[in-house]
Design a protein around this motif. Structure first.
Motif, PDB file in Angstrom:
ATOM      1  N   UNK A 134       0.827  -1.215   0.000  1.00  0.00           N
ATOM      2  CA  UNK A 134       0.000   0.000   0.000  1.00  0.00           C
ATOM      3  C   UNK A 134       0.864   1.269   0.000  1.00  0.00           C
ATOM      4  N   UNK A 135       2.196   1.073   0.086  1.00  0.00           N
ATOM      5  CA  UNK A 135       3.093   2.233   0.048  1.00  0.00           C
ATOM      6  C   UNK A 135       3.642   2.485  -1.347  1.00  0.00           C
ATOM      7  N   UNK A 136       3.245   1.663  -2.306  1.00  0.00           N
ATOM      8  CA  UNK A 136       3.811   1.793  -3.649  1.00  0.00           C
ATOM      9  C   UNK A 136       3.383   3.121  -4.296  1.00  0.00           C
ATOM     10  N   UNK A 137       4.292   3.694  -5.068  1.00  0.00           N
ATOM     11  CA  UNK A 137       3.974   4.909  -5.832  1.00  0.00           C
ATOM     12  C   UNK A 137       3.577   4.463  -7.237  1.00  0.00           C
ATOM     13  N   UNK A 138       2.415   4.895  -7.708  1.00  0.00           N
ATOM     14  CA  UNK A 138       1.983   4.500  -9.053  1.00  0.00           C
ATOM     15  C   UNK A 138       1.942   5.726  -9.962  1.00  0.00           C
ATOM     16  N   UNK A 139       2.555   5.577 -11.112  1.00  0.00           N
ATOM     17  CA  UNK A 139       2.564   6.654 -12.111  1.00  0.00           C
ATOM     18  C   UNK A 139       1.763   6.180 -13.320  1.00  0.00           C
ATOM     19  N   UNK A 140       0.871   7.030 -13.808  1.00  0.00           N
ATOM     20  CA  UNK A 140       0.098   6.686 -15.003  1.00  0.00           C
ATOM     21  C   UNK A 140       0.778   7.286 -16.229  1.00  0.00           C
ATOM     22  N   UNK A 141       1.020   6.449 -17.230  1.00  0.00           N
ATOM     23  CA  UNK A 141       1.709   6.920 -18.435  1.00  0.00           C
ATOM     24  C   UNK A 141       0.888   6.611 -19.682  1.00  0.00           C
ATOM     25  N   UNK A 142       0.593   7.648 -20.456  1.00  0.00           N
ATOM     26  CA  UNK A 142      -0.053   7.493 -21.761  1.00  0.00           C
ATOM     27  C   UNK A 142       1.032   7.533 -22.818  1.00  0.00           C
ATOM     28  N   UNK A 143       1.305   6.413 -23.455  1.00  0.00           N
ATOM     29  CA  UNK A 143       2.422   6.341 -24.405  1.00  0.00           C
ATOM     30  C   UNK A 143       1.940   6.484 -25.855  1.00  0.00           C
ATOM     31  N   UNK A 144       2.871   6.713 -26.762  1.00  0.00           N
ATOM     32  CA  UNK A 144       2.687   6.817 -28.213  1.00  0.00           C
ATOM     33  C   UNK A 144       2.117   8.167 -28.648  1.00  0.00           C
ATOM     34  N   UNK A 145       2.528   9.246 -27.988  1.00  0.00           N
ATOM     35  CA  UNK A 145       1.991  10.569 -28.372  1.00  0.00           C
ATOM     36  C   UNK A 145       2.485  11.022 -29.742  1.00  0.00           C
ATOM     37  N   UNK A 146       3.462  10.330 -30.297  1.00  0.00           N
ATOM     38  CA  UNK A 146       3.867  10.664 -31.680  1.00  0.00           C
ATOM     39  C   UNK A 146       2.767  10.321 -32.669  1.00  0.00           C
ATOM     40  N   UNK A 147       1.823   9.448 -32.258  1.00  0.00           N
ATOM     41  CA  UNK A 147       0.705   9.075 -33.147  1.00  0.00           C
ATOM     42  C   UNK A 147      -0.515   9.939 -32.836  1.00  0.00           C
ATOM     43  N   UNK A 148      -0.318  11.248 -32.847  1.00  0.00           N
ATOM     44  CA  UNK A 148      -1.368  12.187 -32.421  1.00  0.00           C
ATOM     45  C   UNK A 148      -2.644  12.059 -33.246  1.00  0.00           C
ATOM     46  N   UNK A 149      -2.509  11.781 -34.540  1.00  0.00           N
ATOM     47  CA  UNK A 149      -3.693  11.698 -35.403  1.00  0.00           C
ATOM     48  C   UNK A 149      -4.526  10.434 -35.127  1.00  0.00           C
ATOM     49  N   UNK A 150      -3.968   9.517 -34.359  1.00  0.00           N
ATOM     50  CA  UNK A 150      -4.711   8.288 -34.027  1.00  0.00           C
ATOM     51  C   UNK A 150      -5.179   8.275 -32.581  1.00  0.00           C
ATOM     52  N   UNK A 151      -5.051   9.419 -31.918  1.00  0.00           N
ATOM     53  CA  UNK A 151      -5.379   9.486 -30.489  1.00  0.00           C
ATOM     54  C   UNK A 151      -6.843   9.095 -30.237  1.00  0.00           C
ATOM     55  N   UNK A 152      -7.055   8.221 -29.258  1.00  0.00           N
ATOM     56  CA  UNK A 152      -8.408   7.827 -28.846  1.00  0.00           C
ATOM     57  C   UNK A 152      -8.708   8.240 -27.404  1.00  0.00           C
ATOM     58  N   UNK A 153      -7.650   8.544 -26.637  1.00  0.00           N
ATOM     59  CA  UNK A 153      -7.850   8.922 -25.231  1.00  0.00           C
ATOM     60  C   UNK A 153      -7.329  10.342 -25.035  1.00  0.00           C
ATOM     61  N   UNK A 154      -8.246  11.256 -24.691  1.00  0.00           N
ATOM     62  CA  UNK A 154      -7.812  12.653 -24.565  1.00  0.00           C
ATOM     63  C   UNK A 154      -6.971  12.832 -23.301  1.00  0.00           C
ATOM     64  N   UNK A 155      -6.146  13.876 -23.358  1.00  0.00           N
ATOM     65  CA  UNK A 155      -5.283  14.191 -22.222  1.00  0.00           C
ATOM     66  C   UNK A 155      -6.128  14.546 -20.995  1.00  0.00           C
ATOM     67  N   UNK A 156      -7.229  15.261 -21.273  1.00  0.00           N
ATOM     68  CA  UNK A 156      -8.080  15.707 -20.169  1.00  0.00           C
ATOM     69  C   UNK A 156      -8.701  14.522 -19.418  1.00  0.00           C
ATOM     70  N   UNK A 157      -9.172  13.542 -20.200  1.00  0.00           N
ATOM     71  CA  UNK A 157      -9.784  12.350 -19.594  1.00  0.00           C
ATOM     72  C   UNK A 157      -8.768  11.614 -18.714  1.00  0.00           C
ATOM     73  N   UNK A 158      -7.575  11.469 -19.233  1.00  0.00           N
ATOM     74  CA  UNK A 158      -6.541  10.753 -18.489  1.00  0.00           C
ATOM     75  C   UNK A 158      -6.118  11.540 -17.254  1.00  0.00           C
ATOM     76  N   UNK A 159      -6.050  12.866 -17.413  1.00  0.00           N
ATOM     77  CA  UNK A 159      -5.666  13.704 -16.266  1.00  0.00           C
ATOM     78  C   UNK A 159      -6.712  13.601 -15.162  1.00  0.00           C
ATOM     79  N   UNK A 160      -7.994  13.606 -15.566  1.00  0.00           N
ATOM     80  CA  UNK A 160      -9.069  13.496 -14.567  1.00  0.00           C
ATOM     81  C   UNK A 160      -9.014  12.144 -13.857  1.00  0.00           C
ATOM     82  N   UNK A 161      -8.766  11.109 -14.661  1.00  0.00           N
ATOM     83  CA  UNK A 161      -8.690   9.758 -14.094  1.00  0.00           C
ATOM     84  C   UNK A 161      -7.539   9.674 -13.086  1.00  0.00           C
TER      85      UNK A 161
END
Ligand SMILES: Nc1nc2c(ncn2[C@@H]2O[C@H](COP(=O)(O)OP(=O)(O)OP(=O)(O)O)[C@@H](O)[C@H]2O)c(=O)[nH]1
Length: 201
Positions: free
Chosen positions: A111-138
């Motif tokens: 329960x002490x673990x630090x978890x980082x959320x990473x959205x990878x493959x931003x070079x494929x911007x034209x294929x994006x399916x998950x918005x930055x805002x949605x991920x930030x809120x999550x």
């Protein structure tokens, strides 16, 4: 600086759906390259780094996202100081599976673990399916640090690991980290050595 000569030792485990780019992120950070990886259930990378004048030994486990490897990879959660939970910004499914991964973390990690959320493959911007805002809120709702990366273009990869190292140092100084120095995890890895400085914001 050798792996034996360090101020702190941190264990980092990458998890997330198959194909989101975990192996490529680790290879980009440790070997500064991008190539098509071969599948393996777990791969270990070891190295040391100077961060803010402190010598940091990092052990990084890259786990396979495929369901059939889950029972193997779950055993690596227990002694992890940090988990890098990765999804692919071009793959809605990899984002929708995040709650499932969080349940695994709750079940198998400290329960002490630090978890980082990473959205990878931003070079494929034209294929994006998950918005930055949605991920930030999550990530905010789950109290996780969040970053978007491209293993291919090397965007934010160094920052991801160095920010995490700085955060781990801070937590270690407050004695709030998983104490895993003696915990036995399997696997010999590739030795690497590199030197960089960073500031954690
Ligand atoms: N365009 C792009 N492709 C990437 C990026 N990162 C990884 N890939 C590609 O995505 C595919 C999967 O990458 P891996 O690193 O093997 O993914 P993984 O999460 O380790 O997959 P598993 O080991 O099966 O869990 C490969 O074809 C990579 O070349 C990225 O940042 N951008």
């Amino acid at each position: 600086m050798s792996m034996e000569d360090y101020d702190f030792l941190f264990k980092i485990v990458l998890i997330g759906n198959a194909g989101v780019g975990k192996t490529c992120l680790v290879r980009r950070f440790t070997q500064r390259c991008f190539f098509q990886p071969k599948p393996a259930p777990v791969e270990q990378f070891r190295g040391s780094k100077l961060v803010n004048g402190l010598s940091i030994a990092l052990k990084i486990w890259d786990t396979a996202g495929q369901e059939r490897f889950r029972s193997i990879t779950q055993s690596y959660y227990r002694s992890a100081n940090a988990l890098i939970l990765t999804y692919d910004i071009t793959c809605e499914e990899s984002f929708r599976c995040l709650p499932e991964w969080l349940r695994e973390i709750e079940q198998y990690a400290s329960n002490k673990v630090i978890t980082v959320l990473v959205g990878n493959k931003i070079d494929l911007a034209d294929k994006r399916e998950v918005s930055q805002q949605r991920a930030a809120e999550f990530s905010e709702a789950q109290d996780m640090y969040y970053l978007e990366t491209s293993a291919k273009e090397s965007d934010n990869v160094e920052k991801l690991f160095l920010d995490l190292a700085c955060r781990l140092i801070s937590e270690a100084r407050q004695n709030t980290l998983v104490n895993n120095v003696s915990s036995p995890l399997p696997g010999e890895g590739k030795s690497i050595s590199y030197l960089t400085c960073c500031n954690f914001n």
